[in-house]
Design a protein around this motif. Structure first.
Motif, PDB file in Angstrom:
ATOM      1  N   LEU A 142     -10.784  -6.075   0.004  1.00  0.00           N
ATOM      2  CA  LEU A 142     -10.151  -6.419  -1.281  1.00  0.00           C
ATOM      3  C   LEU A 142      -8.796  -5.720  -1.408  1.00  0.00           C
ATOM      4  O   LEU A 142      -7.890  -6.238  -2.047  1.00  0.00           O
ATOM      5  CB  LEU A 142     -11.044  -6.014  -2.461  1.00  0.00           C
ATOM      6  CG  LEU A 142     -12.357  -6.778  -2.656  1.00  0.00           C
ATOM      7  CD1 LEU A 142     -13.041  -6.333  -3.942  1.00  0.00           C
ATOM      8  CD2 LEU A 142     -12.144  -8.287  -2.704  1.00  0.00           C
ATOM      9  N   TYR A 143      -8.677  -4.550  -0.809  1.00  0.00           N
ATOM     10  CA  TYR A 143      -7.402  -3.820  -0.852  1.00  0.00           C
ATOM     11  C   TYR A 143      -6.515  -4.172   0.348  1.00  0.00           C
ATOM     12  O   TYR A 143      -5.514  -3.501   0.589  1.00  0.00           O
ATOM     13  CB  TYR A 143      -7.664  -2.306  -0.900  1.00  0.00           C
ATOM     14  CG  TYR A 143      -8.108  -1.835  -2.274  1.00  0.00           C
ATOM     15  CD1 TYR A 143      -7.178  -1.456  -3.232  1.00  0.00           C
ATOM     16  CD2 TYR A 143      -9.447  -1.796  -2.607  1.00  0.00           C
ATOM     17  CE1 TYR A 143      -7.579  -1.040  -4.496  1.00  0.00           C
ATOM     18  CE2 TYR A 143      -9.870  -1.381  -3.873  1.00  0.00           C
ATOM     19  CZ  TYR A 143      -8.922  -1.009  -4.799  1.00  0.00           C
ATOM     20  OH  TYR A 143      -9.330  -0.606  -6.060  1.00  0.00           O
ATOM     21  N   ALA A 144      -6.928  -5.208   1.080  1.00  0.00           N
ATOM     22  CA  ALA A 144      -6.142  -5.732   2.219  1.00  0.00           C
ATOM     23  C   ALA A 144      -5.835  -4.679   3.280  1.00  0.00           C
ATOM     24  O   ALA A 144      -4.750  -4.644   3.853  1.00  0.00           O
ATOM     25  CB  ALA A 144      -4.854  -6.385   1.708  1.00  0.00           C
ATOM     26  N   GLU A 168      -1.594  -5.761 -11.219  1.00  0.00           N
ATOM     27  CA  GLU A 168      -2.156  -5.804  -9.852  1.00  0.00           C
ATOM     28  C   GLU A 168      -1.582  -4.681  -8.996  1.00  0.00           C
ATOM     29  O   GLU A 168      -2.295  -4.050  -8.218  1.00  0.00           O
ATOM     30  CB  GLU A 168      -1.876  -7.158  -9.180  1.00  0.00           C
ATOM     31  CG  GLU A 168      -2.732  -8.304  -9.719  1.00  0.00           C
ATOM     32  CD  GLU A 168      -2.178  -8.911 -10.982  1.00  0.00           C
ATOM     33  OE1 GLU A 168      -0.936  -8.869 -11.168  1.00  0.00           O
ATOM     34  OE2 GLU A 168      -2.952  -9.442 -11.807  1.00  0.00           O
ATOM     35  N   ARG A 173      -8.861   3.806 -18.424  1.00  0.00           N
ATOM     36  CA  ARG A 173      -8.877   2.341 -18.243  1.00  0.00           C
ATOM     37  C   ARG A 173      -7.519   1.715 -18.569  1.00  0.00           C
ATOM     38  O   ARG A 173      -7.144   0.712 -17.973  1.00  0.00           O
ATOM     39  CB  ARG A 173      -9.973   1.718 -19.113  1.00  0.00           C
ATOM     40  CG  ARG A 173     -11.364   1.893 -18.520  1.00  0.00           C
ATOM     41  CD  ARG A 173     -12.421   1.317 -19.401  1.00  0.00           C
ATOM     42  NE  ARG A 173     -13.734   1.428 -18.787  1.00  0.00           N
ATOM     43  CZ  ARG A 173     -14.867   1.157 -19.404  1.00  0.00           C
ATOM     44  NH1 ARG A 173     -14.862   0.764 -20.656  1.00  0.00           N
ATOM     45  NH2 ARG A 173     -16.028   1.268 -18.780  1.00  0.00           N
ATOM     46  N   PHE A 194     -14.813  -3.502  -0.024  1.00  0.00           N
ATOM     47  CA  PHE A 194     -13.727  -3.012  -0.879  1.00  0.00           C
ATOM     48  C   PHE A 194     -12.431  -2.827  -0.086  1.00  0.00           C
ATOM     49  O   PHE A 194     -11.350  -3.106  -0.606  1.00  0.00           O
ATOM     50  CB  PHE A 194     -14.145  -1.723  -1.604  1.00  0.00           C
ATOM     51  CG  PHE A 194     -14.862  -2.037  -2.880  1.00  0.00           C
ATOM     52  CD1 PHE A 194     -14.168  -2.388  -4.030  1.00  0.00           C
ATOM     53  CD2 PHE A 194     -16.243  -2.045  -2.935  1.00  0.00           C
ATOM     54  CE1 PHE A 194     -14.820  -2.724  -5.201  1.00  0.00           C
ATOM     55  CE2 PHE A 194     -16.919  -2.370  -4.104  1.00  0.00           C
ATOM     56  CZ  PHE A 194     -16.212  -2.717  -5.243  1.00  0.00           C
ATOM     57  N   ILE A 245      -6.880  -1.998 -16.859  1.00  0.00           N
ATOM     58  CA  ILE A 245      -8.055  -2.808 -17.213  1.00  0.00           C
ATOM     59  C   ILE A 245      -8.016  -3.103 -18.704  1.00  0.00           C
ATOM     60  O   ILE A 245      -8.322  -4.197 -19.139  1.00  0.00           O
ATOM     61  CB  ILE A 245      -9.359  -2.071 -16.834  1.00  0.00           C
ATOM     62  CG1 ILE A 245      -9.525  -2.097 -15.331  1.00  0.00           C
ATOM     63  CG2 ILE A 245     -10.550  -2.740 -17.487  1.00  0.00           C
ATOM     64  CD1 ILE A 245     -10.870  -1.671 -14.850  1.00  0.00           C
ATOM     65  N   LEU A 246      -7.625  -2.116 -19.479  1.00  0.00           N
ATOM     66  CA  LEU A 246      -7.448  -2.327 -20.914  1.00  0.00           C
ATOM     67  C   LEU A 246      -5.952  -2.409 -21.206  1.00  0.00           C
ATOM     68  O   LEU A 246      -5.173  -1.646 -20.642  1.00  0.00           O
ATOM     69  CB  LEU A 246      -8.066  -1.181 -21.716  1.00  0.00           C
ATOM     70  CG  LEU A 246      -9.579  -0.967 -21.614  1.00  0.00           C
ATOM     71  CD1 LEU A 246     -10.007   0.168 -22.537  1.00  0.00           C
ATOM     72  CD2 LEU A 246     -10.334  -2.224 -21.970  1.00  0.00           C
ATOM     73  N   VAL A 247      -5.604  -3.323 -22.081  1.00  0.00           N
ATOM     74  CA  VAL A 247      -4.188  -3.469 -22.447  1.00  0.00           C
ATOM     75  C   VAL A 247      -3.923  -2.581 -23.664  1.00  0.00           C
ATOM     76  O   VAL A 247      -4.626  -2.703 -24.677  1.00  0.00           O
ATOM     77  CB  VAL A 247      -3.880  -4.943 -22.793  1.00  0.00           C
ATOM     78  CG1 VAL A 247      -2.406  -5.118 -23.141  1.00  0.00           C
ATOM     79  CG2 VAL A 247      -4.269  -5.855 -21.647  1.00  0.00           C
ATOM     80  N   ARG A 301      -3.145  -1.389  -9.987  1.00  0.00           N
ATOM     81  CA  ARG A 301      -4.515  -1.239  -9.470  1.00  0.00           C
ATOM     82  C   ARG A 301      -4.530  -0.993  -7.957  1.00  0.00           C
ATOM     83  O   ARG A 301      -5.397  -0.292  -7.455  1.00  0.00           O
ATOM     84  CB  ARG A 301      -5.359  -2.465  -9.839  1.00  0.00           C
ATOM     85  CG  ARG A 301      -5.776  -2.443 -11.305  1.00  0.00           C
ATOM     86  CD  ARG A 301      -6.856  -3.455 -11.570  1.00  0.00           C
ATOM     87  NE  ARG A 301      -6.351  -4.801 -11.538  1.00  0.00           N
ATOM     88  CZ  ARG A 301      -5.944  -5.478 -12.597  1.00  0.00           C
ATOM     89  NH1 ARG A 301      -5.991  -4.916 -13.784  1.00  0.00           N
ATOM     90  NH2 ARG A 301      -5.504  -6.708 -12.490  1.00  0.00           N
ATOM     91  N   ALA A 302      -3.540  -1.574  -7.274  1.00  0.00           N
ATOM     92  CA  ALA A 302      -3.473  -1.358  -5.821  1.00  0.00           C
ATOM     93  C   ALA A 302      -3.056   0.081  -5.495  1.00  0.00           C
ATOM     94  O   ALA A 302      -3.341   0.578  -4.413  1.00  0.00           O
ATOM     95  CB  ALA A 302      -2.484  -2.345  -5.208  1.00  0.00           C
ATOM     96  N   VAL A 309      -9.892   4.820  -8.274  1.00  0.00           N
ATOM     97  CA  VAL A 309     -10.619   5.153  -9.503  1.00  0.00           C
ATOM     98  C   VAL A 309     -12.074   5.472  -9.192  1.00  0.00           C
ATOM     99  O   VAL A 309     -12.755   4.704  -8.504  1.00  0.00           O
ATOM    100  CB  VAL A 309     -10.570   3.970 -10.512  1.00  0.00           C
ATOM    101  CG1 VAL A 309     -11.147   4.406 -11.855  1.00  0.00           C
ATOM    102  CG2 VAL A 309      -9.159   3.466 -10.692  1.00  0.00           C
TER     103      VAL A 309
END
Lengths: 480, 307
Positions: free
Chosen positions: B101-103, B70, B45, B98, B50-52, B73-74, B78
């Motif tokens: 969302l990933y264009a 971003e 993560r 989906f 997602i987690l810092v 994640r692109a 996962v």
């Protein structure tokens, strides 16, 4: 200009991704009979029931010549017809994030390249559309029923007003529910927290009903404005505190009172080892942090006085000279009865003022700080109105000032500070704080409020009460 | 492709991940092994932004996980522990959602969806509601979702845990193909057979710390000692003794069988073989004794902790 257009087109493109989420979720809702059936029942069946009720009551009250009740009842029931589907559809909003988390479907969405605000906006819109559509459909069915049965419809302006009221109410409740959903750890917790939305909303409806039955329809626009501002703030709070990490990180609901107390205590005490150090911190850190809130509340106090002063044009009460005849005697009696060392009037006045500050805090908690300024606004409004009233009746305003200024110079700044502290607490909640949860932010803001209350406001109100009981009557006697 | 340095995550008073260092190049598979709750999911993560991280840094596909979430994640596909499917949608709608969302542009998206569904044997079930899918089908679809945007980095959590052997084979073959096409893959699994087949490197994580990061062979050598070789001879000897070269030890002897532990087999094995022959023994076979990754894994997780 080109830059602006580029930015706008980027923004529109970004919003397009939010709408993908909205579209998917609405499509999902429309496939769920557990959502469709109750909403359909409330949009189709319930308005007919209200329609029938309206006609029965209209027939009944008109028999006794109470046509004014009938007139007011039709728009009131319209508002109720609009409200019911919102409260049912709130379930959708309440589980928008936490429900997905429980079903395990949130993580792929969080793994997508969308920014936090895009996900939040998409879900907020998805939760807003069904209640709004069902509300307006229900209202349409209700009005159509009345029209067919030949019942006179409310004026168009009032219909627009109720539509606006329903819309802002729906968005406010949904925005609140989405905040709850993004912060709760389970659907169960979110449903339990829903009472914090339903109860204030129901109270609001009752207030609006009173305004409506009283016939002050133009005042409803103020309600619309107030709810609109609150909605914007709720959306801002939701966006400020929506974090992927929080959504996945928290797994269980544990009330950690020890941790809460330690956080509160460390913020309240600070690094002070003595009372003097604590006061030094209060003046050098806490008060400077509140400067904008203090300016805002001072402005609110001035606005309250001015508005109150101008209310004389609406509510002129004639006062005869005879009222002043007993004043001298009453003042003498008061000065004797409240003289030093009688502490009872001091404590009564002090407790009354502290109670008002506590009320301001409670109002502020439920309205993200906005309504925290209401007691100050009202008090200053009353003060302004009384000055105008005396002046309009040709009575000495200087004497009135002698009644309020001696303790007012302490009481008013103390009230401004107390309301500024609660106003700031609301503002902090609507500000992104990456390393803190909503609960933690609220806890720290309340610790700041307590610092101001304990360190300045409560002692200042005690001093003001002493002045009001022991000195003000003597000063007033000199002017009458 | 994946570079993590001192990656640390603390949740209040729990240290979930403690100073993890990882390096996975293009065309490499790193298998993350460890008991439940060791910190594998938290590590993944953090790598997906997602987690810092509380401390440390990580760069995934050239992007910083803290400053460019971003973009990270692109660039990452996962597969999570929970497959996260929407039961009322069908596979096509789900993947189109989906993909959008990933264009991914629409005409290309449809083609890509159909190709992947065909590869994983789901094309016929494309219009079935996902709520009707079996566990294995859901897992395959979640994997398709992870691969949809052709990410250069894949982070896969238990990709075959719910699959039948044939489907699992298909997925493993797909992972081999992805590795050949220069993808960097991190695989979290409890399936040691799978780990052994796919891993270029194995990182063993225990209580948030990487306690071992090596190749499979390196890991076995580090945990179980030098490899063992067994010689089968015609003679029913018992209690054979000889002066063995340095780095070779006789660990077991039974009639017709001798077992040696050999350090540096490339040098020592020919010497041992020569010694056996010179001793007049007729050697039937001389081969490495297979040692399971499970044995090494258990040895690692039961190792006493360093302070």
């Amino acid at each position: 200009m080109t830059d602006w257009f580029d930015k706008m087109s980027d923004f529109v493109e970004s919003v397009r991704f939010s709408l993908l989420i909205t579209r998917r979720e609405i499509r999902d809702q429309l496939r769920d009979w557990r959502i469709i059936f109750p909403v359909l029942a409330l949009t189709v069946f319930f308005p007919f029931l209200m329609n029938f009720t309206a006609r029965q009551i209209l027939g009944f009250v008109e028999k006794y010549g109470a046509s004014i009740i009938a007139e007011r009842l039709v728009p009131f029931l319209l508002m109720i017809v609009g409200f019911f589907p919102i409260s049912v559809s709130l379930v959708i909003a309440l589980e928008t994030f936490v429900g997905e988390k429980e079903r395990g479907s949130i993580e792929p969405l969080l793994n997508s390249p969308l920014m936090d605000w895009q996900i939040y906006l998409g879900k907020l819109l998805a939760a807003t559309v069904p209640p709004l559509v069902s509300s307006f459909l229900g209202m349409g069915v209700y009005l159509a029923g009345l029209f067919i049965k030949g019942v006179a419809l409310p004026p168009f302006a009032l219909l627009v007003q109720i539509a606006a009221l329903t819309a802002v109410q729906a968005v406010m409740m949904v925005a609140g529910a989405v905040v709850v959903s993004s912060q709760a750890t389970s659907v169960r917790a979110a449903n339990l927290l829903a009472s914090f939305i339903i109860i204030p909303a129901a109270l609001l409806i009752q207030g609006e009903s009173i305004v409506m039955f009283w016939g002050n329809f133009e005042d409803l626009w103020w309600v619309v404005l107030g709810i609109f501002v609150l909605t914007i703030l709720l959306v801002r709070v939701g966006l400020a505190h929506f974090r992927r990490e929080e959504l996945l990180g928290r797994e269980i609901d544990v009330l950690n009172l020890r941790w809460a107390w330690q956080r509160f205590r460390s913020e309240f005490v600070g690094e002070a080892a003595t009372v003097w150090q604590w006061y030094a911190g209060l003046f050098s850190q806490t008060l400077p942090r509140m400067r904008f809130a203090v300016v805002a509340m001072t402005a609110l106090a001035v606005v309250g006085s001015v508005l109150g002063y101008h209310q004389i044009n609406r509510f002129m009460i004639p006062i005869s000279e005879t009222i002043l005849q007993d004043l001298d005697e009453n003042l003498h009696r008061m000065a004797t009865a409240w003289a030093l060392p009688n502490l009872l009037p001091v404590l009564m006045i002090w407790w009354q003022n502290v109670r008002v500050m506590l009320l301001a805090m409670i109002l502020g908690v439920f309205s993200l700080g906005i309504l925290g300024g209401l007691p100050l606004l009202v008090s200053m409004g009353v003060a302004g109105y009384l000055v105008a009233l005396l002046s309009a009746n040709g009575l000495p305003t200087l004497g009135y000032l002698a009644f309020v200024v001696p303790h007012g110079i302490i009481e008013v700044p103390a009230s401004i500070l107390a309301t500024a502290a609660i106003f700031r607490a609301g503002a902090i909640l609507a500000t992104p704080t990456p390393d803190k949860t909503v609960g933690e932010v609220w806890l720290l803001a309340m610790a700041d409020w307590c610092r101001v209350m304990v360190g300045i406001v409560i002692p200042a109100l005690l001093l003001a009460a002493c002045v009001e009981a022991w000195i003000t009557p003597l000063v007033a006697l000199r002017f009458f | 492709m994946i570079h993590a340095e001192d990656l640390t995550k603390r949740f209040d008073d729990i240290l979930a991940v403690d100073g993890v260092n990882l390096n996975v190049g293009a065309g490499q598979v790193l298998v993350l092994l460890g008991p439940n709750g060791a910190g594998k999911t938290t590590t993944v993560r953090m790598l997906t932004s997602i987690l810092v991280p509380t401390r440390g840094r990580a760069v995934v596909a050239g992007y910083d996980v803290i400053r460019q979430p971003e973009k990270v994640r692109a660039s990452v596909g996962v597969l999570t522990e929970h497959h996260g499917l929407y039961g009322r949608m069908n596979a096509l709608e789900y993947l189109e959602f989906f993909g959008s969302l990933y264009a991914i542009p629409q005409p290309h998206l449809r083609q890509r969806i159909e190709n992947l569904l065909e590869q994983f044997g789901l094309l016929d079930a494309m219009r079935r509601r996902l709520g009707e899918y079996s566990k294995g089908m859901r897992q395959k679809l979640a994997l398709v979702r992870a691969l949809l945007h052709s990410p250069p980095v894949l982070l896969l959590d238990e990709p075959t845990s719910a699959m039948d052997p044939e489907s699992a084979r298909t997925v493993r073959d797909a992972l081999h193909t992805l590795r050949s096409s220069e993808r960097a893959i991190i695989l979290c699994t409890h399936n040691l057979f799978e780990a052994e087949e796919l891993a270029d490197q194995v990182a063993l994580i225990r209580r948030g710390r990487i306690i071992l990061n090596d190749t499979i062979a390196g890991m076995k050598a580090a945990l179980l000692g030098p490899p063992e070789y067994e010689a089968r001879v015609v003679q029913q000897i018992d209690g054979w003794k000889s002066d063995l070269p340095a780095g070779v030890m006789l660990v077991a002897s039974a009639p017709g069988t001798l077992r040696f532990q050999v350090d540096r087999p490339q040098i020592n094995n020919p010497l041992v073989l020569r010694l056996l022959l010179e001793s007049g023994l007729d050697v039937v076979s001389f081969q490495e004794v297979p040692r399971s990754l499970e044995k090494a894994y258990l040895a690692a997780v039961n190792m006493p902790e360093h302070p």
